[in-house]
Scaffold this active site. Structure first.
Site, mmCIF file in Angstrom:
data_model
loop_
_atom_site.group_PDB
_atom_site.id
_atom_site.type_symbol
_atom_site.label_atom_id
_atom_site.label_comp_id
_atom_site.label_asym_id
_atom_site.label_seq_id
_atom_site.Cartn_x
_atom_site.Cartn_y
_atom_site.Cartn_z
ATOM 1 N N GLY A 184 0.778 -1.233 0.000
ATOM 2 C CA GLY A 184 0.000 0.000 0.000
ATOM 3 C C GLY A 184 0.808 1.280 0.000
ATOM 4 O O GLY A 184 0.332 2.313 0.489
ATOM 5 N N ASN A 193 1.719 3.080 -2.679
ATOM 6 C CA ASN A 193 1.079 4.009 -3.622
ATOM 7 C C ASN A 193 -0.178 4.600 -2.984
ATOM 8 O O ASN A 193 -0.437 5.808 -3.110
ATOM 9 C CB ASN A 193 0.705 3.292 -4.922
ATOM 10 C CG ASN A 193 1.844 3.270 -5.926
ATOM 11 O OD1 ASN A 193 2.165 4.280 -6.523
ATOM 12 N ND2 ASN A 193 2.459 2.127 -6.077
ATOM 13 N N LYS A 204 -6.239 -8.922 -7.773
ATOM 14 C CA LYS A 204 -7.373 -9.710 -8.229
ATOM 15 C C LYS A 204 -8.120 -9.029 -9.375
ATOM 16 O O LYS A 204 -8.120 -7.794 -9.463
ATOM 17 C CB LYS A 204 -8.349 -9.942 -7.058
ATOM 18 C CG LYS A 204 -7.743 -10.757 -5.929
ATOM 19 C CD LYS A 204 -7.318 -12.139 -6.404
ATOM 20 C CE LYS A 204 -6.729 -12.979 -5.297
ATOM 21 N NZ LYS A 204 -6.190 -14.264 -5.809
ATOM 22 N N ASN A 245 -5.352 1.858 -13.207
ATOM 23 C CA ASN A 245 -4.414 0.910 -12.616
ATOM 24 C C ASN A 245 -3.004 1.391 -12.908
ATOM 25 O O ASN A 245 -2.734 1.942 -13.982
ATOM 26 C CB ASN A 245 -4.604 -0.492 -13.195
ATOM 27 C CG ASN A 245 -3.639 -1.492 -12.579
ATOM 28 O OD1 ASN A 245 -3.579 -1.651 -11.368
ATOM 29 N ND2 ASN A 245 -2.834 -2.131 -13.419
ATOM 30 N N HIS A 279 0.905 0.127 -13.349
ATOM 31 C CA HIS A 279 1.619 -1.108 -13.663
ATOM 32 C C HIS A 279 3.099 -0.776 -13.830
ATOM 33 O O HIS A 279 3.442 0.198 -14.508
ATOM 34 C CB HIS A 279 1.051 -1.741 -14.931
ATOM 35 C CG HIS A 279 1.698 -3.042 -15.298
ATOM 36 N ND1 HIS A 279 1.380 -4.230 -14.677
ATOM 37 C CD2 HIS A 279 2.677 -3.324 -16.191
ATOM 38 C CE1 HIS A 279 2.125 -5.201 -15.191
ATOM 39 N NE2 HIS A 279 2.922 -4.676 -16.108
ATOM 40 N N ASP A 307 -4.522 -5.522 -17.932
ATOM 41 C CA ASP A 307 -3.555 -4.608 -18.574
ATOM 42 C C ASP A 307 -3.867 -4.308 -20.034
ATOM 43 O O ASP A 307 -2.972 -3.971 -20.802
ATOM 44 C CB ASP A 307 -2.131 -5.195 -18.469
ATOM 45 C CG ASP A 307 -1.776 -5.506 -17.042
ATOM 46 O OD1 ASP A 307 -1.062 -6.496 -16.813
ATOM 47 O OD2 ASP A 307 -2.253 -4.778 -16.147
ATOM 48 N N GLU A 333 6.740 5.592 -8.998
ATOM 49 C CA GLU A 333 5.279 5.402 -9.088
ATOM 50 C C GLU A 333 4.524 6.368 -8.189
ATOM 51 O O GLU A 333 3.471 6.916 -8.571
ATOM 52 C CB GLU A 333 4.907 3.971 -8.705
ATOM 53 C CG GLU A 333 5.267 2.923 -9.727
ATOM 54 C CD GLU A 333 4.870 1.535 -9.244
ATOM 55 O OE1 GLU A 333 3.761 1.364 -8.736
ATOM 56 O OE2 GLU A 333 5.699 0.620 -9.386
HETATM 57 N N1 LIG Z 1 -10.595 -6.591 -14.710
HETATM 58 C C1 LIG Z 1 -9.340 -6.232 -14.376
HETATM 59 N N2 LIG Z 1 -8.917 -6.402 -13.109
HETATM 60 C C2 LIG Z 1 -7.642 -6.043 -12.762
HETATM 61 C C3 LIG Z 1 -6.757 -5.499 -13.714
HETATM 62 C C4 LIG Z 1 -7.237 -5.321 -15.060
HETATM 63 O O1 LIG Z 1 -6.485 -4.791 -15.941
HETATM 64 N N3 LIG Z 1 -8.521 -5.697 -15.340
HETATM 65 N N4 LIG Z 1 -5.441 -5.175 -13.366
HETATM 66 C C5 LIG Z 1 -4.934 -5.858 -12.182
HETATM 67 C C6 LIG Z 1 -3.577 -5.400 -11.754
HETATM 68 N N5 LIG Z 1 -2.560 -6.177 -12.463
HETATM 69 C C7 LIG Z 1 -1.654 -5.533 -13.270
HETATM 70 O O2 LIG Z 1 -1.550 -4.302 -13.309
HETATM 71 C C8 LIG Z 1 -2.479 -7.575 -12.322
HETATM 72 C C9 LIG Z 1 -2.661 -8.151 -11.064
HETATM 73 C C10 LIG Z 1 -2.602 -9.527 -10.911
HETATM 74 C C11 LIG Z 1 -2.347 -10.354 -12.001
HETATM 75 C C12 LIG Z 1 -2.308 -11.840 -11.834
HETATM 76 O O3 LIG Z 1 -1.788 -12.552 -12.679
HETATM 77 N N6 LIG Z 1 -2.890 -12.299 -10.710
HETATM 78 C C13 LIG Z 1 -2.868 -13.744 -10.391
HETATM 79 C C14 LIG Z 1 -3.246 -13.936 -8.916
HETATM 80 C C15 LIG Z 1 -2.189 -13.297 -8.026
HETATM 81 C C16 LIG Z 1 -2.544 -13.422 -6.549
HETATM 82 O O4 LIG Z 1 -3.583 -14.049 -6.240
HETATM 83 O O5 LIG Z 1 -1.762 -12.886 -5.735
HETATM 84 C C17 LIG Z 1 -3.890 -14.473 -11.255
HETATM 85 O O6 LIG Z 1 -4.877 -13.861 -11.709
HETATM 86 O O7 LIG Z 1 -3.662 -15.687 -11.399
HETATM 87 C C18 LIG Z 1 -2.121 -9.792 -13.248
HETATM 88 C C19 LIG Z 1 -2.188 -8.398 -13.416
HETATM 89 C C20 LIG Z 1 -5.929 -5.763 -11.041
HETATM 90 N N7 LIG Z 1 -7.240 -6.213 -11.481
HETATM 91 N N1 LIG Z 2 0.307 -5.745 -12.204
HETATM 92 C C1 LIG Z 2 0.049 -4.938 -11.041
HETATM 93 C C2 LIG Z 2 1.323 -4.621 -10.321
HETATM 94 O O1 LIG Z 2 2.331 -5.310 -10.476
HETATM 95 N N2 LIG Z 2 1.279 -3.560 -9.508
HETATM 96 C C3 LIG Z 2 2.431 -3.145 -8.771
HETATM 97 O O2 LIG Z 2 2.328 -3.591 -7.418
HETATM 98 C C4 LIG Z 2 3.107 -2.690 -6.609
HETATM 99 C C5 LIG Z 2 2.263 -2.284 -5.427
HETATM 100 O O3 LIG Z 2 3.072 -1.615 -4.495
HETATM 101 P P1 LIG Z 2 2.355 -0.868 -3.269
HETATM 102 O O4 LIG Z 2 1.356 -1.842 -2.684
HETATM 103 O O5 LIG Z 2 3.486 -0.555 -2.312
HETATM 104 O O6 LIG Z 2 1.683 0.370 -3.814
HETATM 105 C C6 LIG Z 2 3.476 -1.491 -7.502
HETATM 106 O O7 LIG Z 2 4.806 -1.585 -7.963
HETATM 107 C C7 LIG Z 2 2.528 -1.630 -8.666
HETATM 108 O O8 LIG Z 2 3.034 -1.093 -9.883
#
Ligand SMILES: Nc1nc2c(c(=O)[nH]1)N[C@@H](CN(C=O)c1ccc(C(=O)N[C@@H](CCC(=O)O)C(=O)O)cc1)CN2
Ligand SMILES: NCC(=O)N[C@@H]1O[C@H](COP(=O)([O-])[O-])[C@@H](O)[C@H]1O
Length: 204
Positions: A19, A21, A98, A114, A116, A157, A186
């Site tokens: 957390g 960010n 999620k 979001n 990234h 993404d 970020e």
């Molecule tokens: N509907 C959407 N939901 C989310 C998005 C999105 O673009 N559309 N972005 C994600 C954030 N993210 C990248 O920026 C991201 C987060 C997680 C995953 C991923 O592969 N998660 C795993 C599970 C990981 C875990 O349980 O700790 C998975 O789905 O198997 C990819 C991209 C937030 N939500």
């Molecule tokens: N695909 C999503 C992803 O990788 N997000 C990344 O998780 C971190 C969260 O840090 P924080 O909890 O300290 O803000 C950040 O680096 C963000 O870009």
């Protein structure tokens, strides 16, 4: 549609773990650097530092997950209810791991951001989160990486890119040194982007 006005931007933040960010956005609102208010923090992780940081900051925080709502559509509806009741104008995902469901996506279409830690579309999609992103960037021998803020659509993404900034990958970078440098950038980048949205410079 976020219209240009002087009203505070009511921001709901989603975070799964540290957390930092989220904290940067809360702090910027409190300092007056961002004309906004964090009206809710939502996490799928009841033990997250994000929820603890929100409690310390006096921000309304909610644990909403498949533990509290085993049925996906009920979780989706519960998130919508919290967002509506909190008065959120915009949703900021910040390390939320999620997938958001169809009801939330519909209710806030065009108003979910979001952050990234790469220059999308490179190094995005399922499995590309946290240090996995930096591992892939270093493994590929990239000289430049960066940060992307994008709109959130159904698939990970894939939404419209709102802003990006580049960050140099240094010769001696490890996953740890790179992730720390990107994360530091970020914090200001997310605040700057939300500020531009609140001022109507970036129109969602
Ligand atoms: N509907 C959407 N939901 C989310 C998005 C999105 O673009 N559309 N972005 C994600 C954030 N993210 C990248 O920026 C991201 C987060 C997680 C995953 C991923 O592969 N998660 C795993 C599970 C990981 C875990 O349980 O700790 C998975 O789905 O198997 C990819 C991209 C937030 N939500
Ligand atoms: N695909 C999503 C992803 O990788 N997000 C990344 O998780 C971190 C969260 O840090 P924080 O909890 O300290 O803000 C950040 O680096 C963000 O870009």
């Amino acid at each position: 549609m976020i219209s240009e006005n002087t009203a505070k931007l009511h921001i709901a933040i989603f975070a799964s773990h540290t957390g930092t960010n989220m904290q940067a956005i809360i702090d910027a609102c409190r300092r007056g650097d961002l004309n906004g208010k964090v009206c809710a923090v939502i996490s799928n992780n009841s033990n997250s530092q994000a929820l603890e940081k929100a409690r310390i900051a006096g921000v309304s925080e909610y644990h909403l997950s498949n533990k509290t709502y085993p049925e996906e559509d009920e979780l989706d509806e519960a998130i919508c209810k919290v967002l509506t009741e909190s008065g959120a104008d915009i949703v900021a995902l910040a390390g939320y791991m999620k997938k958001l469901g169809p009801k939330v996506l519909k209710q806030y279409r065009g108003r979910i951001l979001n952050i990234h830690p790469s220059l999308l579309p490179k190094y995005g999609g399922k499995g590309m989160y946290g240090t996995y992103v930096h591992e892939a960037v270093i493994g590929a021998g990239e000289k430049t990486t960066g940060v992307t803020i994008h709109l959130v659509e159904e698939e990970y993404d894939t939404g419209k890119i709102i802003r990006q900034c580049e960050i140099e990958v240094l010769g001696g970078d490890t996953i740890d040194t790179l992730s720390k440098r990107v994360l530091e950038r970020e914090h200001a980048f997310y605040v700057e982007t939300l500020k531009l949205i609140s001022e109507g410079v970036i129109k969602l």
